[in-house]
Design a protein around this motif. Structure first.
Motif, PDB file in Angstrom:
ATOM      1  N   LYS A   1     -31.280  54.768 -11.816  1.00  0.00           N
ATOM      2  CA  LYS A   1     -32.497  54.545 -11.029  1.00  0.00           C
ATOM      3  C   LYS A   1     -33.553  55.556 -11.428  1.00  0.00           C
ATOM      4  O   LYS A   1     -33.293  56.738 -11.454  1.00  0.00           O
ATOM      5  CB  LYS A   1     -32.177  54.714  -9.532  1.00  0.00           C
ATOM      6  CG  LYS A   1     -31.823  53.412  -8.861  1.00  0.00           C
ATOM      7  CD  LYS A   1     -31.999  53.527  -7.349  1.00  0.00           C
ATOM      8  CE  LYS A   1     -31.464  52.292  -6.674  1.00  0.00           C
ATOM      9  NZ  LYS A   1     -30.534  52.591  -5.590  1.00  0.00           N
TER      10      LYS A   1
ATOM     11  N   GLY B   1     -22.062  43.517 -16.995  1.00  0.00           N
ATOM     12  CA  GLY B   1     -22.712  42.813 -15.908  1.00  0.00           C
ATOM     13  C   GLY B   1     -21.758  42.264 -14.858  1.00  0.00           C
ATOM     14  O   GLY B   1     -22.159  41.434 -14.044  1.00  0.00           O
TER      15      GLY B   1
ATOM     16  N   ASP C   1     -28.269  42.051 -13.259  1.00  0.00           N
ATOM     17  CA  ASP C   1     -29.667  41.643 -13.195  1.00  0.00           C
ATOM     18  C   ASP C   1     -30.313  41.739 -14.584  1.00  0.00           C
ATOM     19  O   ASP C   1     -31.055  40.837 -14.999  1.00  0.00           O
ATOM     20  CB  ASP C   1     -30.383  42.563 -12.194  1.00  0.00           C
ATOM     21  CG  ASP C   1     -31.791  42.100 -11.892  1.00  0.00           C
ATOM     22  OD1 ASP C   1     -32.010  40.873 -11.900  1.00  0.00           O
ATOM     23  OD2 ASP C   1     -32.660  42.957 -11.656  1.00  0.00           O
TER      24      ASP C   1
ATOM     25  N   ARG D   1     -18.570  47.054 -16.142  1.00  0.00           N
ATOM     26  CA  ARG D   1     -19.858  47.354 -15.529  1.00  0.00           C
ATOM     27  C   ARG D   1     -20.984  47.089 -16.529  1.00  0.00           C
ATOM     28  O   ARG D   1     -21.980  46.447 -16.199  1.00  0.00           O
ATOM     29  CB  ARG D   1     -19.869  48.831 -15.114  1.00  0.00           C
ATOM     30  CG  ARG D   1     -20.993  49.222 -14.206  1.00  0.00           C
ATOM     31  CD  ARG D   1     -20.666  50.547 -13.528  1.00  0.00           C
ATOM     32  NE  ARG D   1     -21.200  51.664 -14.280  1.00  0.00           N
ATOM     33  CZ  ARG D   1     -22.354  52.270 -13.975  1.00  0.00           C
ATOM     34  NH1 ARG D   1     -23.054  51.856 -12.949  1.00  0.00           N
ATOM     35  NH2 ARG D   1     -22.794  53.268 -14.682  1.00  0.00           N
TER      36      ARG D   1
ATOM     37  N   ARG E   1     -20.174  42.356 -11.456  1.00  0.00           N
ATOM     38  CA  ARG E   1     -20.554  43.040 -10.212  1.00  0.00           C
ATOM     39  C   ARG E   1     -19.287  43.559  -9.548  1.00  0.00           C
ATOM     40  O   ARG E   1     -18.629  42.863  -8.761  1.00  0.00           O
ATOM     41  CB  ARG E   1     -21.346  42.107  -9.317  1.00  0.00           C
ATOM     42  CG  ARG E   1     -22.767  41.947  -9.843  1.00  0.00           C
ATOM     43  CD  ARG E   1     -23.542  40.930  -9.082  1.00  0.00           C
ATOM     44  NE  ARG E   1     -23.044  39.586  -9.356  1.00  0.00           N
ATOM     45  CZ  ARG E   1     -23.567  38.500  -8.800  1.00  0.00           C
ATOM     46  NH1 ARG E   1     -24.546  38.604  -7.949  1.00  0.00           N
ATOM     47  NH2 ARG E   1     -23.077  37.319  -9.092  1.00  0.00           N
TER      48      ARG E   1
ATOM     49  N   GLY F   1     -30.612  48.787 -16.100  1.00  0.00           N
ATOM     50  CA  GLY F   1     -30.180  48.752 -14.701  1.00  0.00           C
ATOM     51  C   GLY F   1     -29.009  49.657 -14.392  1.00  0.00           C
ATOM     52  O   GLY F   1     -28.349  49.496 -13.380  1.00  0.00           O
ATOM     53  N   LEU F   2     -28.747  50.632 -15.280  1.00  0.00           N
ATOM     54  CA  LEU F   2     -27.607  51.521 -15.050  1.00  0.00           C
ATOM     55  C   LEU F   2     -28.011  52.786 -14.316  1.00  0.00           C
ATOM     56  O   LEU F   2     -27.170  53.517 -13.814  1.00  0.00           O
ATOM     57  CB  LEU F   2     -26.957  51.905 -16.384  1.00  0.00           C
ATOM     58  CG  LEU F   2     -26.119  50.818 -17.043  1.00  0.00           C
ATOM     59  CD1 LEU F   2     -25.958  51.088 -18.528  1.00  0.00           C
ATOM     60  CD2 LEU F   2     -24.753  50.732 -16.383  1.00  0.00           C
TER      61      LEU F   2
ATOM     62  N   THR G   1     -32.215  45.903 -11.669  1.00  0.00           N
ATOM     63  CA  THR G   1     -31.596  46.768 -10.670  1.00  0.00           C
ATOM     64  C   THR G   1     -30.113  47.002 -10.947  1.00  0.00           C
ATOM     65  O   THR G   1     -29.508  47.877 -10.350  1.00  0.00           O
ATOM     66  CB  THR G   1     -31.748  46.156  -9.273  1.00  0.00           C
ATOM     67  OG1 THR G   1     -31.290  44.802  -9.346  1.00  0.00           O
ATOM     68  CG2 THR G   1     -33.191  46.161  -8.828  1.00  0.00           C
ATOM     69  N   SER G   2     -29.535  46.197 -11.813  1.00  0.00           N
ATOM     70  CA  SER G   2     -28.128  46.374 -12.151  1.00  0.00           C
ATOM     71  C   SER G   2     -27.921  45.740 -13.518  1.00  0.00           C
ATOM     72  O   SER G   2     -28.745  44.944 -13.957  1.00  0.00           O
ATOM     73  CB  SER G   2     -27.244  45.662 -11.127  1.00  0.00           C
ATOM     74  OG  SER G   2     -27.433  44.264 -11.219  1.00  0.00           O
TER      75      SER G   2
END
Lengths: 337, 526
Positions: free
Chosen positions: B313, A227, B334, A224, A229, B310-311, B330-331
């Motif tokens: 919010k 990166g 990203d 995770r 997904r 991005g981990l 956002t992640s």
């Protein structure tokens, strides 16, 4: 991975090892050596015990063909298990997609469309497994335990729980793909296994996709952070599993000729066993496509041998179970050493 | 090193206690005593050895040398059960509760009361738990599942468990790192009442404000050695900080050139808020700048860094990245694509595939750039990538195919760095990059930070060791309870100042001078 570390330790050894020992080291460095050894051992044993019947071309063809369905599906299972997941519904996906294709043929749809329907149904089943698991945050072992019944139930509904048949068998599909021709037709499923095996091996060992799948199974959190997904990959792998079951379903239907609602009962366990015997760790993170196919061959060899030795079928199932436990334990002990 | 203060009734005494782990001496010849019915604080920096001492008292570790005395008698505390039988309970930092059991179930765990027919006597356990909670002045339903409780309430359950066992020594290991102000106050209240009932409390912490609010006496441990024990009234926070810091092996920090004030602002965080109580956070980072974050656990640093990668919010605020508003990744996927890289705090869990080779770890984030025409990973490109970084970062290994689990901590960390440098980031976030790394590799990491910043990268740096943050960064932002309370330029503040600020204290000018003198390496040790 193992190859290089073994090579490094061999290089460090102060005494230059003799040629046979070198050969042994080299062999020991091959991940699948245990499975290959087991196949050789089983074959020799059966050749001695049963003799000509075992060594006949006819028997050889039978074993290969029967092993091929489980072998094809085991290629998909390598991805699933290496990712740290499991799919218990493969037998039911096989049945549902197979019955769907037979119905399409009975409704006189073109063969290509029927094949497409089979593949789409199987892939959608896998996609559903993955999506349910990711979106509802349920482990795949639970999701597929449910869809194991769901898919088979749907198959029983659409087939009225009776074999689907009554379509034209005199087409290229049944004549060639599922033919009894001793040179080509009879080997179709084995060829399919070889092709799926090569594609799966490339995808698993040489593609970014395969690498990321192994990353997820190796360390979910680190994957995770890197990166990967994860949700997307888990859905893709479960869908890939379905797709591969679809391939097995098509070649099996070509040979079996009618869409039986009993096909694939308990197959998931053989597929999982073949994968694990082949060296894919249930804890995830690594796997072997070649090993999984060899694992499927081992399971089939055992069943074939027991049948040839006139062991009652009931006992044959029990013995298969014992052999699976022994094989996995041996593999574990060898790797632990 | 002074002798421990003599007390009329000692309940616990450590006599020349030593504990080694491998080649490291975690506790080195420590002697001190705890008096009956006092709240005795034990303080020290991370890794000073205070937790190891407590684990010896709790029967988790056996001392390698020296003696533990309990109520005047030498004892061997063989295991945690033995410790409990001897009246010692420990409330660990990471609470040891069963989330699926009720409060009563936890209080009586492994000592369940049974009635007729060996069945559990649920009613009696609930009643007794209620009695204990009433005595503690805590309003908690004994039948609630512990998993549903807040952290502060869980801690109270742990204490109730200790009381049920009639422990007369309760060890609290960093009890309030996760508590809010009201919960802390309630805990302190309870601890005082327990003390007044004659229960001895050993309170381990590095939050000095709180220690001074609650403790009767204080013992300082530094680098595994006992420093001194003093009544709280006879010492001050600066005294304690000076004793905690002492002098240590010098790490070499690189010299930093001043950051070009005209350099482009790469990243700007505006009014960022995230759950539970972080923010609003505002700061900006220029290209070529190393910005440090200093703060305790729970001060909001981790949350802020996670949002940037991005981990997590945020609940509000904006991130302006390369001049673009709404630039919050956002992640992690990203974030990487946009040019963020995060070297995570926990190498084994978040940073590496430990079973994988150096090569496979180094290439994981950039696989898409290594594909050949068919779409498979080009093995030559992959080897070249790994080889290049192994050389650039001088990773000590005989092959890039070596599994990282077989590398030293420092080399493992270099592999993590390699993996992230391969993404060629614009903003590099380093979360405690030198944890579990030897001094040589630490210096290399500091030098690397300097080199990367010179090359125009923007770096965000945080460390569990404050002097490191001060030594590496151009500017240090001090986090306290979810806010940035101070921004200090390079060389503007001492470690003692920052230690004080992160704990929420304010140092008067006069004291600051004294501490600075004590830290002067030319002066002899106290």
């Amino acid at each position: 991975m193992n190859g290089s570390s073994a090579g490094a330790s061999a290089a460090k050894s102060p005494i230059s090892p003799s040629a046979p020992r070198m050969l042994l080291r080299r062999l020991g460095a091959i991940d699948e050596i245990g499975v290959i050894g087991a196949i050789v051992l089983l074959s020799v044993l059966l050749a001695i015990l049963v003799g000509d019947t075992f060594l006949s071309t006819n028997n050889f063809v039978n074993v290969s063909r029967q092993a091929s369905y489980v072998g094809i599906m085991a290629v998909g299972m390598v991805f699933v298990i290496a990712m740290g997941d499991i799919d218990l519904s493969v037998g039911s996906i096989w049945m549902l997609s197979s019955v769907s294709m037979a119905i399409a043929l009975r409704e006189e749809l073109p063969i290509w469309l029927a094949v497409l329907i089979c593949m789409v149904v199987a892939t959608l089943c896998g996609l559903l497994n993955g999506a349910l698991s990711v979106w509802l945050r349920i482990p795949t072992i639970i999701v597929t335990l449910g869809t194991l019944s769901l898919f088979r139930g749907l198959g029983l509904v659409v087939s009225n729980a009776t074999p689907v048949s009554g379509y034209n068998l005199e087409t290229w599909f049944f004549e060639w793909i599922g033919g009894r021709d001793p040179v080509f037709g009879i080997w179709t499923s084995v060829w399919a296994m070889v092709l799926v095996g090569i594609a799966g091996w490339l995808l698993f060992t040489r593609s970014a996709f395969g690498r990321r799948v192994q990353a997820i199974g190796s360390n979910l959190q680190a994957a995770r952070f890197s990166g990967v997904r994860i949700g997307r990959y888990r859905i893709m792998v479960m869908a890939l599993m379905g797709f591969i079951v679809g391939i097995a379903a098509v070649v099996a239907l070509a040979f079996n000729r009618n869409g039986s609602p009993t096909v694939g009962v308990g197959t998931e366990l053989y597929v999982i066993a073949a994968t694990i015997i082949g060296g894919t760790a249930l804890t995830g993170g690594s796997g072997s496509v070649l090993g999984a196919i060899l694992g499927a061959i081992i399971i089939q060899l055992i069943q074939n041998g027991l049948a040839l030795l006139a062991v009652p079928p009931a006992w044959s199932t029990a013995v298969t179970g014992i052999v699976i436990i022994v094989a996995v334990t041996l593999d574990y002990l060898i790797k632990r050493r | 090193m002074g002798e421990p203060v003599a007390t009329p009734s000692e309940i616990v005494r450590l006599d020349h206690v030593v504990k080694r782990f491998g080649g490291i001496t975690a506790v080195n010849d420590v002697s001190f005593a705890v008096a009956t019915g006092e709240i005795h604080a034990v303080v020290g920096e991370n890794g000073a050895g205070k937790s190891t001492i407590m684990k010896m008292l709790a029967g988790v570790h056996l001392p390698d040398a020296g003696t533990l005395l309990l109520r005047g008698d030498p004892v061997v505390i063989s295991d945690p059960l033995d410790a409990r039988r001897r009246g010692i309970s420990i409330v660990f930092q990471e609470l040891n509760l069963f989330p699926h059991l009720s409060v009563a179930g936890n209080v009586f765990a492994n000592r369940e009361l049974s009635g007729a027919g060996r069945l559990l006597d649920e009613r009696r356990m609930v009643a007794e738990t209620r009695h204990i909670l009433d005595e503690m002045g805590v309003e908690l339903d004994p039948r609630t599942k512990v998993g549903k409780l807040a952290v502060g309430e869980k801690q109270l359950v742990e204490i109730a468990r200790a009381l049920q066992q009639e422990s007369d020594i309760v060890i609290m290991d960093e009890p309030n790192s996760a508590l809010n102000a009201a919960e802390s106050e309630r805990l302190f209240d309870l601890l005082r009442r327990l003390r007044d009932r004659g229960i001895t409390i050993i309170y381990v912490s590095h939050r000095l404000e709180e220690v001074f609010a609650i403790a009767d006496r204080i013992t300082v441990i530094r680098d595994g050695r006992y420093q001194w024990t003093r009544p709280i009234a006879e010492t001050t926070i600066p005294d304690v900080i000076a004793a905690m810091i002492g002098r240590r092996l010098e790490e070499t920090f690189p010299d930093r050139q001043p950051v070009d004030p005209a350099a482009r602002v790469v990243l700007e965080v505006r009014g960022l808020t995230c759950p539970p109580t972080v923010g609003p956070i505002d700061f900006a980072v220029r290209s070529g700048e190393i910005v440090g974050f200093a703060g305790l656990e729970g001060s909001g640093i981790d949350e802020t860094l996670h949002v940037l990668f991005g981990l997590g919010k945020p609940t509000g605020g904006d991130v302006v990245y390369r001049g673009q508003e709404g630039g919050r990744p956002t992640s992690p996927f990203d974030a990487i694509r946009q040019g963020f890289a995060l070297i995570p705090a926990n190498r084994r869990e978040e940073g590496l595939m430990t079973g994988w080779s150096i090569r496979r770890n180094a290439s994981l984030c950039v696989l898409d750039d290594l594909l050949d025409r068919v779409g498979l990973i080009d093995r030559t490109l992959e080897r070249n990538l790994a080889d290049g970084y192994v050389r650039q970062l001088s990773v000590t290994t005989d092959s890039i195919d070596k599994r990282v689990v077989n590398l030293s901590g420092g080399n493992q960390q270099k592999v993590v760095v390699a993996k992230w440098l391969a993404t060629e980031p614009t903003v590099l976030i380093l979360n405690d990059p030198t944890r579990g790394v030897d001094i040589g590799a630490k210096s290399e990491i500091y030098a690397l930070c300097d080199r990367l910043a010179r090359g125009g990268m923007a770096l965000l740096f945080t460390s569990s060791e404050i002097e490191e943050t001060l030594g590496v960064c151009d500017r240090v932002l001090v986090f306290y309870k979810g806010r940035i309370i101070r921004s200090i330029a390079r060389g503007e503040a001492s470690k003692a100042d920052v230690m004080h600020w992160v704990a929420g204290g304010v140092i008067p000018e006069v004291v600051e001078v004294e501490v600075a003198q004590e830290l002067d390496p030319r002066l002899p040790t106290a």
